[in-house]
Design a protein around this motif. Sequence first.
Motif, PDB file in Angstrom:
ATOM      1  N   GLU A 178       7.148   2.118   4.714  1.00  0.00           N
ATOM      2  CA  GLU A 178       6.872   1.582   6.052  1.00  0.00           C
ATOM      3  C   GLU A 178       5.694   2.311   6.696  1.00  0.00           C
ATOM      4  N   GLN A 179       5.678   3.635   6.578  1.00  0.00           N
ATOM      5  CA  GLN A 179       4.592   4.423   7.172  1.00  0.00           C
ATOM      6  C   GLN A 179       3.261   4.170   6.470  1.00  0.00           C
ATOM      7  N   TYR A 180       3.299   4.011   5.145  1.00  0.00           N
ATOM      8  CA  TYR A 180       2.073   3.698   4.402  1.00  0.00           C
ATOM      9  C   TYR A 180       1.499   2.364   4.868  1.00  0.00           C
ATOM     10  N   LEU A 181       2.346   1.342   4.972  1.00  0.00           N
ATOM     11  CA  LEU A 181       1.864   0.010   5.379  1.00  0.00           C
ATOM     12  C   LEU A 181       1.298   0.050   6.796  1.00  0.00           C
ATOM     13  N   GLU A 182       1.922   0.805   7.671  1.00  0.00           N
ATOM     14  CA  GLU A 182       1.407   0.935   9.029  1.00  0.00           C
ATOM     15  C   GLU A 182       0.063   1.672   9.033  1.00  0.00           C
ATOM     16  N   ALA A 183      -0.028   2.747   8.260  1.00  0.00           N
ATOM     17  CA  ALA A 183      -1.286   3.495   8.165  1.00  0.00           C
ATOM     18  C   ALA A 183      -2.390   2.650   7.536  1.00  0.00           C
ATOM     19  N   LEU A 184      -2.025   1.833   6.569  1.00  0.00           N
ATOM     20  CA  LEU A 184      -2.991   0.921   5.947  1.00  0.00           C
ATOM     21  C   LEU A 184      -3.505  -0.080   6.974  1.00  0.00           C
ATOM     22  N   ASN A 185      -2.609  -0.621   7.759  1.00  0.00           N
ATOM     23  CA  ASN A 185      -2.972  -1.580   8.803  1.00  0.00           C
ATOM     24  C   ASN A 185      -3.909  -0.962   9.847  1.00  0.00           C
ATOM     25  N   LYS A 186      -3.753   0.347  10.084  1.00  0.00           N
ATOM     26  CA  LYS A 186      -4.571   1.035  11.094  1.00  0.00           C
ATOM     27  C   LYS A 186      -5.813   1.697  10.480  1.00  0.00           C
ATOM     28  N   ASN A 187      -6.036   1.460   9.178  1.00  0.00           N
ATOM     29  CA  ASN A 187      -7.178   2.033   8.449  1.00  0.00           C
ATOM     30  C   ASN A 187      -7.168   3.556   8.416  1.00  0.00           C
ATOM     31  N   TRP A 188      -5.997   4.154   8.388  1.00  0.00           N
ATOM     32  CA  TRP A 188      -5.866   5.598   8.252  1.00  0.00           C
ATOM     33  C   TRP A 188      -5.743   5.998   6.780  1.00  0.00           C
ATOM     34  N   VAL A 189      -5.510   4.992   5.920  1.00  0.00           N
ATOM     35  CA  VAL A 189      -5.299   5.186   4.493  1.00  0.00           C
ATOM     36  C   VAL A 189      -5.845   3.939   3.797  1.00  0.00           C
ATOM     37  N   ASP A 190      -6.266   4.079   2.529  1.00  0.00           N
ATOM     38  CA  ASP A 190      -6.742   2.888   1.815  1.00  0.00           C
ATOM     39  C   ASP A 190      -5.652   2.351   0.891  1.00  0.00           C
ATOM     40  N   ARG A 191      -5.952   1.324   0.135  1.00  0.00           N
ATOM     41  CA  ARG A 191      -4.951   0.660  -0.719  1.00  0.00           C
ATOM     42  C   ARG A 191      -4.434   1.528  -1.862  1.00  0.00           C
ATOM     43  N   GLU A 192      -5.125   2.620  -2.167  1.00  0.00           N
ATOM     44  CA  GLU A 192      -4.640   3.538  -3.198  1.00  0.00           C
ATOM     45  C   GLU A 192      -4.118   4.833  -2.574  1.00  0.00           C
ATOM     46  N   ALA A 193      -3.768   4.765  -1.300  1.00  0.00           N
ATOM     47  CA  ALA A 193      -3.155   5.870  -0.551  1.00  0.00           C
ATOM     48  C   ALA A 193      -4.088   7.053  -0.332  1.00  0.00           C
ATOM     49  N   THR A 194      -5.395   6.837  -0.463  1.00  0.00           N
ATOM     50  CA  THR A 194      -6.343   7.887  -0.128  1.00  0.00           C
ATOM     51  C   THR A 194      -6.376   8.014   1.384  1.00  0.00           C
ATOM     52  N   LEU A 195      -6.179   9.229   1.883  1.00  0.00           N
ATOM     53  CA  LEU A 195      -6.125   9.458   3.320  1.00  0.00           C
ATOM     54  C   LEU A 195      -7.527   9.382   3.922  1.00  0.00           C
ATOM     55  N   ILE A 196      -7.699   8.529   4.883  1.00  0.00           N
ATOM     56  CA  ILE A 196      -8.950   8.400   5.624  1.00  0.00           C
ATOM     57  C   ILE A 196      -8.866   9.248   6.896  1.00  0.00           C
ATOM     58  N   ASP A 197      -7.707   9.226   7.545  1.00  0.00           N
ATOM     59  CA  ASP A 197      -7.481  10.015   8.757  1.00  0.00           C
ATOM     60  C   ASP A 197      -6.100  10.668   8.678  1.00  0.00           C
ATOM     61  N   PRO A 198      -5.984  11.753   7.901  1.00  0.00           N
ATOM     62  CA  PRO A 198      -4.666  12.375   7.726  1.00  0.00           C
ATOM     63  C   PRO A 198      -4.066  12.911   9.013  1.00  0.00           C
ATOM     64  N   ALA A 199      -4.901  13.375   9.940  1.00  0.00           N
ATOM     65  CA  ALA A 199      -4.365  13.881  11.216  1.00  0.00           C
ATOM     66  C   ALA A 199      -3.697  12.762  12.001  1.00  0.00           C
ATOM     67  N   ALA A 200      -4.296  11.568  11.986  1.00  0.00           N
ATOM     68  CA  ALA A 200      -3.700  10.427  12.685  1.00  0.00           C
ATOM     69  C   ALA A 200      -2.369  10.038  12.049  1.00  0.00           C
ATOM     70  N   VAL A 201      -2.293  10.092  10.728  1.00  0.00           N
ATOM     71  CA  VAL A 201      -1.049   9.749  10.028  1.00  0.00           C
ATOM     72  C   VAL A 201       0.061  10.726  10.423  1.00  0.00           C
ATOM     73  N   LEU A 202      -0.222  12.029  10.358  1.00  0.00           N
ATOM     74  CA  LEU A 202       0.796  13.017  10.715  1.00  0.00           C
ATOM     75  C   LEU A 202       1.162  12.922  12.194  1.00  0.00           C
ATOM     76  N   SER A 203       0.178  12.708  13.044  1.00  0.00           N
ATOM     77  CA  SER A 203       0.443  12.567  14.480  1.00  0.00           C
ATOM     78  C   SER A 203       1.360  11.384  14.739  1.00  0.00           C
ATOM     79  N   HIS A 204       1.092  10.264  14.080  1.00  0.00           N
ATOM     80  CA  HIS A 204       1.908   9.060  14.260  1.00  0.00           C
ATOM     81  C   HIS A 204       3.352   9.297  13.797  1.00  0.00           C
ATOM     82  N   MET A 205       3.510   9.935  12.647  1.00  0.00           N
ATOM     83  CA  MET A 205       4.853  10.132  12.093  1.00  0.00           C
ATOM     84  C   MET A 205       5.672  11.136  12.899  1.00  0.00           C
ATOM     85  N   THR A 206       5.014  12.083  13.565  1.00  0.00           N
ATOM     86  CA  THR A 206       5.750  13.134  14.281  1.00  0.00           C
ATOM     87  C   THR A 206       5.818  12.921  15.783  1.00  0.00           C
ATOM     88  N   GLY A 207       4.897  12.114  16.319  1.00  0.00           N
ATOM     89  CA  GLY A 207       4.813  11.961  17.761  1.00  0.00           C
ATOM     90  C   GLY A 207       4.019  13.093  18.403  1.00  0.00           C
TER      91      GLY A 207
END
Length: 135
Positions: free
Chosen positions: A40-69
């Motif tokens: 679920e988090q991968y698909l959301e991050a993909l939708n927000k362009n924080w990660v690409d289709r092969e799970a390469t992190l584009i914005d890892p800080a945004a991903v961690l911020s989103h998951m933790t609040g």
Amino acid sequence: MAPSESRQKVMKMLGEYGCYFLSLVHLAENITEKRIDAVEQYLEALNKNWVDREATLIDPAAVLSHMTGGRFSVKKESADYTTQRNEYEILLFINGTYQHFVLGDGTGAVLYDPLGNSKTVAVGKLSGKRIFSCT
């Protein structure tokens, strides 16, 4: 989830390429003390362009911020960097042409390996760290 993005296909891809992403999920679970659905988090991050289709992190800080609040920043550091108070580390190991990310324990040791017991970690060399700080 898009029809072309079956849960099983996403899980397979994360298992093959998502070690950095899965290490972030585990870190977020440690911080929040809650179970996080990686697909679920991968698909959301993909939708927000924080990660690409092969799970390469584009914005890892945004991903961690989103998951933790929380609000996190990230910086790349050398393998000999000493983690400071209130910092978290993701370790990068390299073995020949292979690279693998794992969650570090703050001292450069492996706390969590998405593969369980990666050969790249066992026989490779710690090459660098991704250091996350709460801002």
